[in-house]
Motif scaffolding. Structure first.
Motif, PDB file in Angstrom:
ATOM      1  N   LEU A 147     -25.599  10.070   9.479  1.00 35.72           N
ATOM      2  CA  LEU A 147     -25.045   8.872   8.852  1.00 35.72           C
ATOM      3  C   LEU A 147     -24.346   8.093   9.957  1.00 35.72           C
ATOM      4  O   LEU A 147     -23.435   8.607  10.607  1.00 35.72           O
ATOM      5  CB  LEU A 147     -24.046   9.230   7.755  1.00 35.72           C
ATOM      6  N   ARG A 148     -24.800   6.874  10.201  1.00 36.43           N
ATOM      7  CA  ARG A 148     -24.281   6.065  11.300  1.00 36.43           C
ATOM      8  C   ARG A 148     -23.687   4.775  10.760  1.00 36.43           C
ATOM      9  O   ARG A 148     -24.283   4.105   9.915  1.00 36.43           O
ATOM     10  CB  ARG A 148     -25.398   5.734  12.290  1.00 36.43           C
ATOM     11  N   SER A 149     -22.515   4.442  11.264  1.00 38.89           N
ATOM     12  CA  SER A 149     -21.908   3.158  10.927  1.00 38.89           C
ATOM     13  C   SER A 149     -21.385   2.522  12.206  1.00 38.89           C
ATOM     14  O   SER A 149     -21.011   3.221  13.160  1.00 38.89           O
ATOM     15  CB  SER A 149     -20.773   3.327   9.918  1.00 38.89           C
ATOM     16  N   GLY A 150     -21.362   1.215  12.210  1.00 44.33           N
ATOM     17  CA  GLY A 150     -20.901   0.532  13.411  1.00 44.33           C
ATOM     18  C   GLY A 150     -20.617  -0.924  13.152  1.00 44.33           C
ATOM     19  O   GLY A 150     -20.947  -1.481  12.096  1.00 44.33           O
ATOM     20  N   GLY A 151     -19.993  -1.539  14.131  1.00 46.97           N
ATOM     21  CA  GLY A 151     -19.690  -2.958  14.063  1.00 46.97           C
ATOM     22  C   GLY A 151     -19.503  -3.519  15.454  1.00 46.97           C
ATOM     23  O   GLY A 151     -19.208  -2.790  16.405  1.00 46.97           O
ATOM     24  N   SER A 152     -19.709  -4.811  15.597  1.00 51.54           N
ATOM     25  CA  SER A 152     -19.548  -5.468  16.895  1.00 51.54           C
ATOM     26  C   SER A 152     -19.075  -6.896  16.693  1.00 51.54           C
ATOM     27  O   SER A 152     -19.260  -7.494  15.624  1.00 51.54           O
ATOM     28  CB  SER A 152     -20.867  -5.455  17.677  1.00 51.54           C
ATOM     29  N   ALA A 153     -18.458  -7.429  17.742  1.00 49.26           N
ATOM     30  CA  ALA A 153     -18.000  -8.819  17.745  1.00 49.26           C
ATOM     31  C   ALA A 153     -18.224  -9.389  19.137  1.00 49.26           C
ATOM     32  O   ALA A 153     -18.005  -8.700  20.143  1.00 49.26           O
ATOM     33  CB  ALA A 153     -16.523  -8.913  17.362  1.00 49.26           C
ATOM     34  N   THR A 154     -18.684 -10.635  19.198  1.00 50.54           N
ATOM     35  CA  THR A 154     -18.976 -11.302  20.466  1.00 50.54           C
ATOM     36  C   THR A 154     -18.352 -12.690  20.471  1.00 50.54           C
ATOM     37  O   THR A 154     -18.474 -13.437  19.488  1.00 50.54           O
ATOM     38  CB  THR A 154     -20.500 -11.420  20.687  1.00 50.54           C
ATOM     39  N   LEU A 155     -17.699 -13.023  21.578  1.00 55.50           N
ATOM     40  CA  LEU A 155     -17.100 -14.336  21.765  1.00 55.50           C
ATOM     41  C   LEU A 155     -17.810 -15.009  22.935  1.00 55.50           C
ATOM     42  O   LEU A 155     -17.854 -14.452  24.037  1.00 55.50           O
ATOM     43  CB  LEU A 155     -15.604 -14.200  22.049  1.00 55.50           C
ATOM     44  N   ARG A 156     -18.379 -16.190  22.717  1.00 56.13           N
ATOM     45  CA  ARG A 156     -19.193 -16.888  23.715  1.00 56.13           C
ATOM     46  C   ARG A 156     -18.440 -18.083  24.287  1.00 56.13           C
ATOM     47  O   ARG A 156     -17.707 -18.780  23.578  1.00 56.13           O
ATOM     48  CB  ARG A 156     -20.505 -17.362  23.106  1.00 56.13           C
ATOM     49  N   PHE A 157     -18.709 -18.324  25.572  1.00 58.55           N
ATOM     50  CA  PHE A 157     -18.115 -19.469  26.272  1.00 58.55           C
ATOM     51  C   PHE A 157     -19.224 -20.235  26.999  1.00 58.55           C
ATOM     52  O   PHE A 157     -20.150 -19.631  27.546  1.00 58.55           O
ATOM     53  CB  PHE A 157     -17.059 -19.000  27.280  1.00 58.55           C
ATOM     54  N   TYR A 158     -19.088 -21.563  27.001  1.00 57.25           N
ATOM     55  CA  TYR A 158     -20.049 -22.436  27.671  1.00 57.25           C
ATOM     56  C   TYR A 158     -19.292 -23.300  28.683  1.00 57.25           C
ATOM     57  O   TYR A 158     -18.943 -24.453  28.403  1.00 57.25           O
ATOM     58  CB  TYR A 158     -20.772 -23.317  26.652  1.00 57.25           C
ATOM     59  N   PRO A 159     -19.028 -22.760  29.858  1.00 55.52           N
ATOM     60  CA  PRO A 159     -18.218 -23.504  30.834  1.00 55.52           C
ATOM     61  C   PRO A 159     -18.972 -24.701  31.401  1.00 55.52           C
ATOM     62  O   PRO A 159     -20.204 -24.709  31.500  1.00 55.52           O
ATOM     63  CB  PRO A 159     -17.940 -22.454  31.914  1.00 55.52           C
ATOM     64  N   GLU A 160     -18.201 -25.704  31.777  1.00 54.39           N
ATOM     65  CA  GLU A 160     -18.792 -26.896  32.376  1.00 54.39           C
ATOM     66  C   GLU A 160     -18.680 -26.790  33.895  1.00 54.39           C
ATOM     67  O   GLU A 160     -17.754 -27.315  34.514  1.00 54.39           O
ATOM     68  CB  GLU A 160     -18.080 -28.147  31.862  1.00 54.39           C
ATOM     69  N   ASN A 161     -19.627 -26.086  34.495  1.00 49.61           N
ATOM     70  CA  ASN A 161     -19.709 -26.034  35.955  1.00 49.61           C
ATOM     71  C   ASN A 161     -21.170 -25.999  36.365  1.00 49.61           C
ATOM     72  O   ASN A 161     -22.074 -25.963  35.522  1.00 49.61           O
ATOM     73  CB  ASN A 161     -18.933 -24.835  36.522  1.00 49.61           C
ATOM     74  N   ASN A 162     -21.439 -25.974  37.665  1.00 54.46           N
ATOM     75  CA  ASN A 162     -22.801 -26.097  38.161  1.00 54.46           C
ATOM     76  C   ASN A 162     -23.519 -24.763  38.327  1.00 54.46           C
ATOM     77  O   ASN A 162     -24.682 -24.740  38.704  1.00 54.46           O
ATOM     78  CB  ASN A 162     -22.793 -26.826  39.513  1.00 54.46           C
ATOM     79  N   GLN A 163     -22.829 -23.641  38.086  1.00 55.85           N
ATOM     80  CA  GLN A 163     -23.430 -22.347  38.347  1.00 55.85           C
ATOM     81  C   GLN A 163     -23.620 -21.506  37.083  1.00 55.85           C
ATOM     82  O   GLN A 163     -24.654 -20.865  36.909  1.00 55.85           O
ATOM     83  CB  GLN A 163     -22.542 -21.568  39.342  1.00 55.85           C
ATOM     84  N   LEU A 164     -22.639 -21.497  36.205  1.00 51.80           N
ATOM     85  CA  LEU A 164     -22.639 -20.603  35.057  1.00 51.80           C
ATOM     86  C   LEU A 164     -23.155 -21.325  33.816  1.00 51.80           C
ATOM     87  O   LEU A 164     -22.672 -22.401  33.464  1.00 51.80           O
ATOM     88  CB  LEU A 164     -21.227 -20.076  34.815  1.00 51.80           C
ATOM     89  N   SER A 165     -24.128 -20.716  33.146  1.00 55.86           N
ATOM     90  CA  SER A 165     -24.655 -21.285  31.915  1.00 55.86           C
ATOM     91  C   SER A 165     -23.803 -20.875  30.722  1.00 55.86           C
ATOM     92  O   SER A 165     -23.363 -21.711  29.931  1.00 55.86           O
ATOM     93  CB  SER A 165     -26.100 -20.838  31.718  1.00 55.86           C
ATOM     94  N   THR A 166     -23.578 -19.563  30.581  1.00 57.29           N
ATOM     95  CA  THR A 166     -22.752 -19.048  29.494  1.00 57.29           C
ATOM     96  C   THR A 166     -22.257 -17.663  29.872  1.00 57.29           C
ATOM     97  O   THR A 166     -22.858 -16.979  30.696  1.00 57.29           O
ATOM     98  CB  THR A 166     -23.552 -18.969  28.177  1.00 57.29           C
ATOM     99  N   HIS A 167     -21.127 -17.249  29.270  1.00 60.57           N
ATOM    100  CA  HIS A 167     -20.675 -15.881  29.431  1.00 60.57           C
ATOM    101  C   HIS A 167     -20.037 -15.421  28.131  1.00 60.57           C
ATOM    102  O   HIS A 167     -19.545 -16.232  27.332  1.00 60.57           O
ATOM    103  CB  HIS A 167     -19.744 -15.723  30.637  1.00 60.57           C
ATOM    104  N   PHE A 219     -26.499 -17.209  34.501  1.00 62.73           N
ATOM    105  CA  PHE A 219     -26.317 -18.291  35.443  1.00 62.73           C
ATOM    106  C   PHE A 219     -27.409 -19.341  35.286  1.00 62.73           C
ATOM    107  O   PHE A 219     -28.460 -19.094  34.693  1.00 62.73           O
ATOM    108  CB  PHE A 219     -26.307 -17.739  36.876  1.00 62.73           C
ATOM    109  N   ILE A 220     -27.139 -20.521  35.834  1.00 59.22           N
ATOM    110  CA  ILE A 220     -28.099 -21.626  35.760  1.00 59.22           C
ATOM    111  C   ILE A 220     -29.424 -21.239  36.411  1.00 59.22           C
ATOM    112  O   ILE A 220     -30.491 -21.642  35.963  1.00 59.22           O
ATOM    113  CB  ILE A 220     -27.503 -22.888  36.422  1.00 59.22           C
ATOM    114  N   ASN A 221     -29.378 -20.440  37.481  1.00 64.29           N
ATOM    115  CA  ASN A 221     -30.602 -20.038  38.174  1.00 64.29           C
ATOM    116  C   ASN A 221     -31.335 -18.889  37.488  1.00 64.29           C
ATOM    117  O   ASN A 221     -32.225 -18.280  38.080  1.00 64.29           O
ATOM    118  CB  ASN A 221     -30.294 -19.675  39.622  1.00 64.29           C
ATOM    119  N   GLN A 222     -30.946 -18.552  36.245  1.00 64.76           N
ATOM    120  CA  GLN A 222     -31.587 -17.546  35.400  1.00 64.76           C
ATOM    121  C   GLN A 222     -31.303 -16.107  35.830  1.00 64.76           C
ATOM    122  O   GLN A 222     -31.946 -15.182  35.340  1.00 64.76           O
ATOM    123  CB  GLN A 222     -33.100 -17.775  35.311  1.00 64.76           C
ATOM    124  N   SER A 223     -30.373 -15.898  36.732  1.00 59.62           N
ATOM    125  CA  SER A 223     -29.906 -14.550  37.021  1.00 59.62           C
ATOM    126  C   SER A 223     -28.802 -14.184  36.031  1.00 59.62           C
ATOM    127  O   SER A 223     -28.259 -15.037  35.325  1.00 59.62           O
ATOM    128  CB  SER A 223     -29.404 -14.444  38.456  1.00 59.62           C
TER     129      SER A 223
END
Length: 265
Positions: free
Chosen positions: A34-54, A85-89
Protein backbone atom coordinates in the motif's frame (compact mmCIF):
# COMPACT_ATOMS: atom_id res chain seq x y z
CA UNK A 1 -4.99 13.61 -8.00
CA UNK A 2 -3.18 16.79 -9.08
CA UNK A 3 -3.80 20.51 -9.30
CA UNK A 4 -1.56 22.38 -11.71
CA UNK A 5 -1.07 26.10 -12.18
CA UNK A 6 1.60 27.97 -14.11
CA UNK A 7 3.72 28.59 -11.01
CA UNK A 8 2.51 25.90 -8.64
CA UNK A 9 1.59 22.21 -8.76
CA UNK A 10 0.47 19.87 -5.98
CA UNK A 11 -0.39 16.18 -6.30
CA UNK A 12 -1.22 13.15 -4.18
CA UNK A 13 -1.53 9.43 -4.91
CA UNK A 14 -2.72 6.20 -3.33
CA UNK A 15 -1.98 2.73 -4.75
CA UNK A 16 -2.72 -0.76 -3.48
CA UNK A 17 -1.39 -4.00 -5.03
CA UNK A 18 -2.67 -7.26 -3.56
CA UNK A 19 -0.28 -10.04 -2.60
CA UNK A 20 -1.81 -12.37 -5.21
CA UNK A 21 -1.99 -9.81 -8.02
CA UNK A 22 -0.46 -10.90 -11.32
CA UNK A 23 -0.14 -9.11 -14.65
CA UNK A 24 0.21 -11.34 -17.71
CA UNK A 25 0.95 -8.38 -19.99
CA UNK A 26 3.10 -6.16 -17.80
CA UNK A 27 5.76 -5.90 -15.15
CA UNK A 28 4.72 -5.44 -11.53
CA UNK A 29 7.78 -4.38 -9.50
CA UNK A 30 6.12 -4.98 -6.14
CA UNK A 31 3.08 -6.78 -4.74
CA UNK A 32 1.61 -6.80 -1.23
CA UNK A 33 2.04 -3.05 -0.90
CA UNK A 34 0.00 0.00 0.00
CA UNK A 35 1.69 3.19 -1.20
CA UNK A 36 0.74 6.78 -0.54
CA UNK A 37 2.53 9.95 -1.45
CA UNK A 38 2.34 13.61 -2.27
CA UNK A 39 4.43 16.29 -3.92
CA UNK A 40 4.49 20.05 -4.42
CA UNK A 41 6.41 22.11 -6.99
CA UNK A 42 7.01 25.85 -7.14
CA UNK A 43 8.10 27.24 -10.54
CA UNK A 44 9.97 30.43 -11.38
CA UNK A 45 10.43 32.14 -14.75
CA UNK A 46 13.32 34.57 -14.32
CA UNK A 47 13.90 37.38 -16.78
CA UNK A 48 17.51 36.85 -17.81
CA UNK A 49 19.41 35.69 -20.89
CA UNK A 50 20.52 32.28 -19.61
CA UNK A 51 17.85 30.63 -17.45
CA UNK A 52 14.51 29.56 -18.90
CA UNK A 53 12.88 28.25 -15.73
CA UNK A 54 13.77 26.69 -12.39
CA UNK A 55 11.74 24.71 -9.84
CA UNK A 56 11.75 23.82 -6.17
CA UNK A 57 10.03 20.51 -5.31
CA UNK A 58 9.26 18.40 -2.26
CA UNK A 59 7.99 14.83 -2.30
CA UNK A 60 7.08 12.20 0.29
CA UNK A 61 6.34 8.49 -0.31
CA UNK A 62 5.33 5.80 2.21
CA UNK A 63 5.02 2.04 1.73
CA UNK A 64 3.14 -0.41 3.96
CA UNK A 65 2.88 -4.24 3.83
CA UNK A 66 -0.77 -5.34 4.20
CA UNK A 67 0.23 -8.95 4.96
CA UNK A 68 2.33 -7.74 7.92
CA UNK A 69 -0.56 -5.90 9.56
CA UNK A 70 0.21 -2.80 7.46
CA UNK A 71 3.74 -2.43 8.77
CA UNK A 72 5.62 0.63 7.44
CA UNK A 73 8.51 -0.86 5.44
CA UNK A 74 9.77 2.14 3.44
CA UNK A 75 9.65 5.87 3.21
CA UNK A 76 11.35 8.36 0.91
CA UNK A 77 11.47 12.11 1.52
CA UNK A 78 13.04 14.28 -1.15
CA UNK A 79 13.61 17.98 -1.75
CA UNK A 80 15.07 19.11 -5.05
CA UNK A 81 15.93 22.05 -7.28
CA UNK A 82 16.25 21.83 -11.04
CA UNK A 83 16.78 24.38 -13.79
CA UNK A 84 16.34 24.49 -17.56
CA UNK A 85 18.57 26.85 -19.51
CA UNK A 86 17.90 28.75 -22.73
CA UNK A 87 20.46 26.57 -24.53
CA UNK A 88 18.37 23.47 -23.61
CA UNK A 89 20.81 22.16 -21.02
CA UNK A 90 19.59 21.31 -17.51
CA UNK A 91 20.93 21.16 -13.96
CA UNK A 92 19.56 19.58 -10.80
CA UNK A 93 20.25 18.94 -7.10
CA UNK A 94 18.45 16.51 -4.79
CA UNK A 95 18.52 15.62 -1.10
CA UNK A 96 16.88 12.33 -0.16
CA UNK A 97 16.13 10.68 3.18
CA UNK A 98 15.16 7.00 3.11
CA UNK A 99 13.94 4.35 5.50
CA UNK A 100 14.09 0.68 4.50
CA UNK A 101 12.99 -2.19 6.71
CA UNK A 102 14.81 -5.36 5.65
CA UNK A 103 12.65 -8.42 6.15
CA UNK A 104 15.60 -10.73 5.42
CA UNK A 105 19.42 -10.46 5.48
CA UNK A 106 20.68 -8.54 2.44
CA UNK A 107 24.07 -7.90 0.83
CA UNK A 108 23.80 -4.76 -1.37
CA UNK A 109 27.29 -5.36 -2.79
CA UNK A 110 26.46 -8.90 -4.07
CA UNK A 111 30.08 -9.73 -3.25
CA UNK A 112 29.43 -12.98 -1.32
CA UNK A 113 32.17 -11.89 1.08
CA UNK A 114 31.61 -10.96 4.69
CA UNK A 115 28.21 -11.00 6.34
CA UNK A 116 25.01 -9.54 4.86
CA UNK A 117 23.15 -6.73 6.54
CA UNK A 118 20.95 -8.17 9.33
CA UNK A 119 17.30 -8.66 8.49
CA UNK A 120 14.22 -7.85 10.57
CA UNK A 121 15.68 -4.38 11.07
CA UNK A 122 15.05 -0.84 9.81
CA UNK A 123 17.70 1.45 8.30
CA UNK A 124 17.61 5.24 7.98
CA UNK A 125 20.04 6.98 5.58
CA UNK A 126 20.33 10.18 3.55
CA UNK A 127 22.25 11.30 0.47
CA UNK A 128 22.65 14.25 -1.88
CA UNK A 129 22.96 14.10 -5.66
CA UNK A 130 23.79 16.37 -8.60
CA UNK A 131 22.90 15.99 -12.29
CA UNK A 132 23.81 17.91 -15.43
CA UNK A 133 22.57 17.32 -18.98
CA UNK A 134 24.01 19.21 -21.94
CA UNK A 135 21.98 20.46 -24.91
CA UNK A 136 20.43 17.36 -26.53
CA UNK A 137 20.00 19.12 -29.89
CA UNK A 138 23.79 19.18 -30.45
CA UNK A 139 25.62 16.45 -32.34
CA UNK A 140 27.75 15.79 -29.25
CA UNK A 141 25.97 15.58 -25.89
CA UNK A 142 26.95 14.45 -22.43
CA UNK A 143 25.43 13.97 -18.97
CA UNK A 144 27.01 13.76 -15.52
CA UNK A 145 25.62 12.65 -12.16
CA UNK A 146 27.09 12.07 -8.73
CA UNK A 147 25.71 10.98 -5.34
CA UNK A 148 27.32 11.12 -1.91
CA UNK A 149 25.94 10.22 1.50
CA UNK A 150 24.89 7.40 3.78
CA UNK A 151 23.96 3.91 2.60
CA UNK A 152 22.13 1.61 5.04
CA UNK A 153 24.63 1.52 7.97
CA UNK A 154 27.59 2.75 5.89
CA UNK A 155 28.48 5.28 3.19
CA UNK A 156 28.23 5.54 -0.58
CA UNK A 157 29.86 7.63 -3.28
CA UNK A 158 28.71 7.34 -6.88
CA UNK A 159 29.75 9.11 -10.05
CA UNK A 160 28.82 8.43 -13.63
CA UNK A 161 28.04 9.88 -16.97
CA UNK A 162 27.48 9.21 -20.61
CA UNK A 163 28.61 10.81 -23.86
CA UNK A 164 26.83 10.57 -27.19
CA UNK A 165 28.06 11.50 -30.68
CA UNK A 166 25.69 11.57 -33.65
CA UNK A 167 27.05 11.24 -37.20
CA UNK A 168 23.93 12.21 -39.05
CA UNK A 169 22.23 10.48 -40.67
CA UNK A 170 24.33 7.34 -40.50
CA UNK A 171 25.33 6.50 -36.96
CA UNK A 172 25.43 7.36 -33.27
CA UNK A 173 28.03 6.35 -30.68
CA UNK A 174 27.42 6.26 -26.93
CA UNK A 175 29.64 5.55 -23.93
CA UNK A 176 28.23 5.17 -20.40
CA UNK A 177 30.42 4.77 -17.30
CA UNK A 178 29.24 4.37 -13.69
CA UNK A 179 31.27 3.90 -10.51
CA UNK A 180 29.85 3.11 -7.06
CA UNK A 181 31.95 3.06 -3.90
CA UNK A 182 30.20 1.34 -0.99
CA UNK A 183 31.74 1.32 2.48
CA UNK A 184 30.03 -0.72 5.21
CA UNK A 185 31.23 -1.45 8.77
CA UNK A 186 32.69 -4.86 9.48
CA UNK A 187 31.67 -7.65 9.15
CA UNK A 188 29.71 -6.34 6.13
CA UNK A 189 31.73 -6.17 2.89
CA UNK A 190 32.91 -3.08 1.00
CA UNK A 191 32.68 -2.76 -2.77
CA UNK A 192 34.01 -0.72 -5.71
CA UNK A 193 31.59 -1.32 -8.56
CA UNK A 194 32.18 -0.42 -12.22
CA UNK A 195 29.71 -0.60 -15.07
CA UNK A 196 30.97 0.39 -18.55
CA UNK A 197 28.65 0.29 -21.57
CA UNK A 198 29.70 1.38 -25.10
CA UNK A 199 26.98 1.30 -27.78
CA UNK A 200 26.84 1.95 -31.52
CA UNK A 201 23.82 2.33 -33.80
CA UNK A 202 24.26 2.37 -37.60
CA UNK A 203 21.66 3.12 -40.28
CA UNK A 204 22.60 1.57 -43.63
CA UNK A 205 19.35 2.56 -45.33
CA UNK A 206 15.74 3.30 -44.48
CA UNK A 207 15.14 -0.42 -43.99
CA UNK A 208 18.44 -1.90 -42.70
CA UNK A 209 19.83 -1.08 -39.23
CA UNK A 210 22.54 -2.47 -36.98
CA UNK A 211 23.18 -1.92 -33.29
CA UNK A 212 25.79 -3.34 -30.94
CA UNK A 213 26.13 -3.04 -27.17
CA UNK A 214 29.11 -4.04 -25.05
CA UNK A 215 28.91 -4.17 -21.27
CA UNK A 216 31.46 -4.74 -18.53
CA UNK A 217 30.46 -5.26 -14.88
CA UNK A 218 32.99 -6.12 -12.20
CA UNK A 219 30.14 -6.80 -9.75
CA UNK A 220 29.00 -9.75 -11.86
CA UNK A 221 32.49 -10.38 -13.32
CA UNK A 222 30.97 -10.35 -16.79
CA UNK A 223 31.82 -8.98 -20.22
CA UNK A 224 28.91 -9.13 -22.64
CA UNK A 225 28.11 -8.36 -26.27
CA UNK A 226 24.74 -7.99 -27.95
CA UNK A 227 24.65 -7.37 -31.71
CA UNK A 228 21.43 -6.98 -33.69
CA UNK A 229 20.88 -6.64 -37.45
CA UNK A 230 17.38 -5.50 -38.42
CA UNK A 231 15.72 -5.56 -41.85
CA UNK A 232 12.32 -3.90 -42.19
CA UNK A 233 11.08 -5.77 -45.26
CA UNK A 234 7.54 -4.37 -45.10
CA UNK A 235 5.64 -1.80 -43.03
CA UNK A 236 5.50 -2.96 -39.39
CA UNK A 237 7.32 -6.17 -40.41
CA UNK A 238 10.91 -6.94 -39.39
CA UNK A 239 13.55 -9.63 -39.52
CA UNK A 240 16.13 -9.63 -36.72
CA UNK A 241 19.43 -11.48 -36.52
CA UNK A 242 20.77 -11.26 -32.96
CA UNK A 243 24.13 -12.46 -31.64
CA UNK A 244 24.82 -12.68 -27.89
CA UNK A 245 28.17 -13.41 -26.27
CA UNK A 246 29.04 -13.46 -22.57
CA UNK A 247 32.37 -14.00 -20.82
CA UNK A 248 33.83 -14.16 -17.33
CA UNK A 249 35.76 -10.89 -17.47
CA UNK A 250 38.59 -11.97 -15.17
CA UNK A 251 39.50 -15.00 -17.32
CA UNK A 252 37.70 -14.30 -20.64
CA UNK A 253 36.11 -17.73 -20.33
CA UNK A 254 32.90 -17.89 -22.39
CA UNK A 255 29.74 -18.61 -20.39
CA UNK A 256 26.93 -18.10 -22.91
CA UNK A 257 26.69 -17.66 -26.68
CA UNK A 258 23.69 -17.64 -28.99
CA UNK A 259 22.46 -16.65 -32.44
CA UNK A 260 18.76 -15.87 -32.74
CA UNK A 261 16.57 -15.25 -35.77
CA UNK A 262 13.23 -13.52 -35.26
CA UNK A 263 10.56 -12.49 -37.76
CA UNK A 264 7.58 -10.27 -37.00
CA UNK A 265 4.88 -9.69 -39.61
Amino acid sequence: LSYNLRRFQVSTELAYVDQQYRSDLGFIPRTDVLRSGGSATLRFYPENNQLSTHNFSAEALHYWRPSLNYKLTDHEYQISWDADFINQSSLGFEFTNQYIFLLFPFDPTRSRQGDPLPGDKGYYFSDASFQYQSDRSKLFTFALQTTVGQFFNGARFSIGGDANLRWQPWASFNLSVNYDQIRLPKPQPDADLWLVTPRVDVTFSRSVFWSALFQYSNQQDRLGLNSRLQWRFAPLSDLYLVYNDNYVSSSLQPTYRSINLKVSY
